[in-house]
Scaffold this motif. Structure first.
Motif, short mmCIF file in Angstrom:
data_model
loop_
_atom_site.label_atom_id
_atom_site.label_comp_id
_atom_site.label_asym_id
_atom_site.label_seq_id
_atom_site.Cartn_x
_atom_site.Cartn_y
_atom_site.Cartn_z
N ALA A 1 0.84 -1.21 0.00
CA ALA A 1 0.00 0.00 0.00
C ALA A 1 0.87 1.26 0.00
CB ALA A 1 -0.94 -0.01 1.20
N ASN A 2 1.98 1.24 0.74
CA ASN A 2 2.88 2.39 0.82
C ASN A 2 3.58 2.68 -0.51
OD1 ASN A 2 2.40 2.94 3.44
ND2 ASN A 2 4.36 2.25 4.22
N HIS A 3 3.64 1.70 -1.39
CA HIS A 3 4.40 1.88 -2.63
C HIS A 3 3.52 2.01 -3.87
CE1 HIS A 3 7.65 0.61 0.06
NE2 HIS A 3 8.43 1.27 -0.77
N ILE A 4 2.22 2.24 -3.69
CA ILE A 4 1.33 2.45 -4.84
C ILE A 4 1.84 3.67 -5.61
CG2 ILE A 4 -0.99 3.18 -5.54
CD1 ILE A 4 -2.09 1.34 -3.33
N GLY A 5 1.91 3.54 -6.93
CA GLY A 5 2.39 4.62 -7.78
C GLY A 5 3.89 4.61 -7.99
N LYS A 6 4.58 3.67 -7.34
CA LYS A 6 6.04 3.60 -7.46
C LYS A 6 6.44 2.38 -8.29
CE LYS A 6 7.10 6.23 -3.39
NZ LYS A 6 6.20 6.10 -2.27
N ASP A 7 7.67 2.40 -8.79
CA ASP A 7 8.20 1.28 -9.58
C ASP A 7 8.52 0.11 -8.67
OD1 ASP A 7 8.10 2.66 -11.99
OD2 ASP A 7 10.10 3.53 -11.71
#
Length: 157
Positions: free
Chosen positions: A88-94
């Motif tokens: 969830a913390n890395h949504i939108g990240k590679d």
């Protein structure tokens, strides 16, 4: 010399975590009396907070902790995710996913729903009426429990 129970450490850590936005990633205890507590936070982990949690655990365990080496830190960058909240913390990240079949997929973490997550991958697609494949975004859905790993992809562009 008594052994400290991992569940006792976890209960103490969870008590400290109730006061903020940090969450527990992992607790490992090694035979050589090392206790490693990994925590994470949406905005990153502060060293002062690790020190505060370390003191909190030491106070709660008292003299029992004297025979142990206690290490409190953040979940390592580039390390595979261990808990759903890291996704969830890395949504939108590679991210990079190693599928159960051994295929590496790199793309943007688009969504997380329970144990399932979606990664958008830029890849060549055959389009009807076109001779050459064109680059397009394709969504792949995975189950957290069915991949070998998922990790944040560091980018130095």
């Amino acid at each position: 010399m008594r052994m400290i129970d991992k569940n006792v450490v976890e209960t103490i850590v969870e008590e400290w975590l109730q006061n903020g936005d940090y969450f527990l990633v992992d607790i490992s205890m090694s035979p050589d009396r090392r206790i490693v507590v990994e925590i994470d936070h949406a905005d990153g982990v502060w060293i002062e907070d690790c020190a505060e949690l370390s003191r909190f655990v030491q106070e709660k365990l008292g003299e029992e902790i004297d025979d142990y080496d206690l290490e409190v830190g953040s979940a390592g960058l580039g390390q595979p995710f261990k808990v759903a909240r890291q996704y969830a913390n890395h949504i939108g990240k590679d991210v990079e996913v190693l599928t159960a079949e051994g295929r590496k997929v790199q793309g943007v973490l688009k969504a997380v729903d329970g144990d399932r997550f979606t990664v958008t991958v830029r890849e060549k697609q055959k389009v009807e009426g076109k001779k050459r494949p064109v680059m397009a975004d394709v969504d792949y859905e995975y189950d957290m429990n069915n991949v070998k790993y998922t990790k944040y992809l560091l980018s130095f562009k």
